[in-house]
Scaffold this motif. Structure first.
Motif, PDB file in Angstrom:
ATOM      1  N   SER A  85       6.143   9.142   6.570  1.00  0.00           N
ATOM      2  CA  SER A  85       6.190  10.604   6.588  1.00  0.00           C
ATOM      3  C   SER A  85       6.960  11.075   7.820  1.00  0.00           C
ATOM      4  O   SER A  85       7.332  10.278   8.682  1.00  0.00           O
ATOM      5  N   ALA A  86       7.131  12.376   7.911  1.00  0.00           N
ATOM      6  CA  ALA A  86       7.788  12.965   9.079  1.00  0.00           C
ATOM      7  C   ALA A  86       6.865  12.943  10.290  1.00  0.00           C
ATOM      8  O   ALA A  86       7.331  13.009  11.421  1.00  0.00           O
ATOM      9  N   ARG A 122      13.361   3.253   9.954  1.00  0.00           N
ATOM     10  CA  ARG A 122      13.348   4.037  11.183  1.00  0.00           C
ATOM     11  C   ARG A 122      12.815   3.231  12.352  1.00  0.00           C
ATOM     12  O   ARG A 122      12.050   2.290  12.168  1.00  0.00           O
ATOM     13  N   HIS A 128       7.412  15.598  12.920  1.00  0.00           N
ATOM     14  CA  HIS A 128       8.703  15.636  13.621  1.00  0.00           C
ATOM     15  C   HIS A 128       9.698  16.452  12.793  1.00  0.00           C
ATOM     16  O   HIS A 128      10.022  16.091  11.664  1.00  0.00           O
ATOM     17  N   ASN A 129      10.185  17.547  13.357  1.00  0.00           N
ATOM     18  CA  ASN A 129      11.046  18.451  12.591  1.00  0.00           C
ATOM     19  C   ASN A 129      12.389  17.838  12.203  1.00  0.00           C
ATOM     20  O   ASN A 129      12.926  18.152  11.142  1.00  0.00           O
ATOM     21  N   ILE A 177      14.156  14.140   5.525  1.00  0.00           N
ATOM     22  CA  ILE A 177      13.429  13.900   4.275  1.00  0.00           C
ATOM     23  C   ILE A 177      13.781  14.974   3.244  1.00  0.00           C
ATOM     24  O   ILE A 177      14.030  14.674   2.073  1.00  0.00           O
ATOM     25  N   MET A 233      12.842  14.718  11.425  1.00  0.00           N
ATOM     26  CA  MET A 233      12.535  13.863  10.278  1.00  0.00           C
ATOM     27  C   MET A 233      12.217  14.696   9.038  1.00  0.00           C
ATOM     28  O   MET A 233      12.580  14.320   7.924  1.00  0.00           O
ATOM     29  N   LYS A 234      11.566  15.836   9.225  1.00  0.00           N
ATOM     30  CA  LYS A 234      11.318  16.737   8.086  1.00  0.00           C
ATOM     31  C   LYS A 234      12.643  17.155   7.456  1.00  0.00           C
ATOM     32  O   LYS A 234      12.779  17.183   6.231  1.00  0.00           O
ATOM     33  N   SER A 292      11.538   9.838   1.654  1.00  0.00           N
ATOM     34  CA  SER A 292      11.119   9.374   2.982  1.00  0.00           C
ATOM     35  C   SER A 292      11.240   7.857   3.073  1.00  0.00           C
ATOM     36  O   SER A 292      10.797   7.247   4.041  1.00  0.00           O
TER      37      SER A 292
END
Length: 185
Positions: A107-108, A128, A111-112, A118, A114-115, A124
Motif C-alpha cells: 500500500s501507499a 520498492r 505516503h502521498n 498507485i 506513493m498514493k 500497487s
C-alpha cells in the motif's frame, strides 16, 4: 529494460531533506553505474546506461512528491515498459533512520508520493525500497520532519542506508527481486 525511480521534490531548497532520500539514492546509483542524470522527459530528469547489455533508466520526477505518478506513468509508457520493470525508492516514517526495507508490492502507507504512483499506475504491485527517516520528534509536524534535514547524529546512519539502497537498486537490475530482498532485508 529497468526503471529505477527516486521520489523527492525538485529544487535546491529540498536538497538533503528527508523527503528527498529517494533522489539521494538515485544519485548514488548514478555514481555507482557512471550514469549522468541530465536529460528531461515526462516531467522528470533522467539518465540511462547499460548493465550486462540491459538498458537501465534512472528517473527523478520533477513534479513534486505528491504528483510523482504524473511523471512515472508517462515515462513507462514512452519507453513501452511494464510495471514489473519498475523500482521506486522513497522515504518512510515508519522505519528508523538508516533502516531499509524492500517489498515487491504494498500500500501507499500514507505516503502521498506513493498514493500518486498507485493512482496513476492503477496498481500497487511494483517493487520498492523504503528508506527509514523515522517519526517526527515531539512537537514537530510530519511536514516539518520530512522537509527537514537530518540531525548530526543521524548522518552516518542515513549515509549508510543510501549506499545500501543504491547497492540493492543495482542488484535489482541483475537478479530476481526475491533474491535481492533476501539479501538486503
Amino acid at each position: 529494460m529497468k526503471l529505477i525511480v527516486g521520489l523527492g521534490n525538485p529544487g535546491a531548497k529540498y536538497d538533503g531533506t528527508r523527503h528527498n532520500v529517494g533522489f539521494d539514492v538515485v544519485d548514488a546509483v548514478a555514481r555507482r553505474l557512471n550514469i549522468e542524470i541530465k536529460q528531461s522527459k515526462a516531467n522528470g530528469l533522467y539518465g540511462e546506461g547499460r548493465i550486462d547489455g540491459e538498458k537501465i533508466f534512472l528517473l527523478k520526477p520533477q513534479t513534486f512528491m505528491n504528483r510523482s505518478g504524473e511523471s512515472v506513468r508517462p515515462f513507462l509508457e514512452y519507453y513501452n515498459m511494464e510495471v514489473e520493470d519498475l523500482l521506486v525508492i522513497y522515504d518512510d516514517l515508519d522505519l528508523p533512520v538508516g533502516k531499509i526495507r524492500l517489498r515487491q508490492k504494498g500500500s501507499a502507507g500514507g505516503h502521498n508520493g506513493m498514493k500518486s504512483l498507485i493512482a496513476h499506475l492503477g496498481t500497487s504491485d511494483f517493487k520498492r525500497i523504503r528508506v527509514g527517516v523515522d517519526r517526527p520528534a515531539p512537537g514537530e509536524t510530519v511536514v516539518q520532519h520530512v522537509l527537514g534535514r537530518y540531525r548530526p547524529e543521524e548522518k552516518d546512519a542515513i549515509s549508510e542506508a543510501i549506499d545500501l539502497s543504491a547497492e540493492a537498486a543495482e542488484a535489482f537490475t541483475k537478479k530476481p527481486f526475491l533474491e535481492v530482498m533476501n539479501t538486503f532485508n
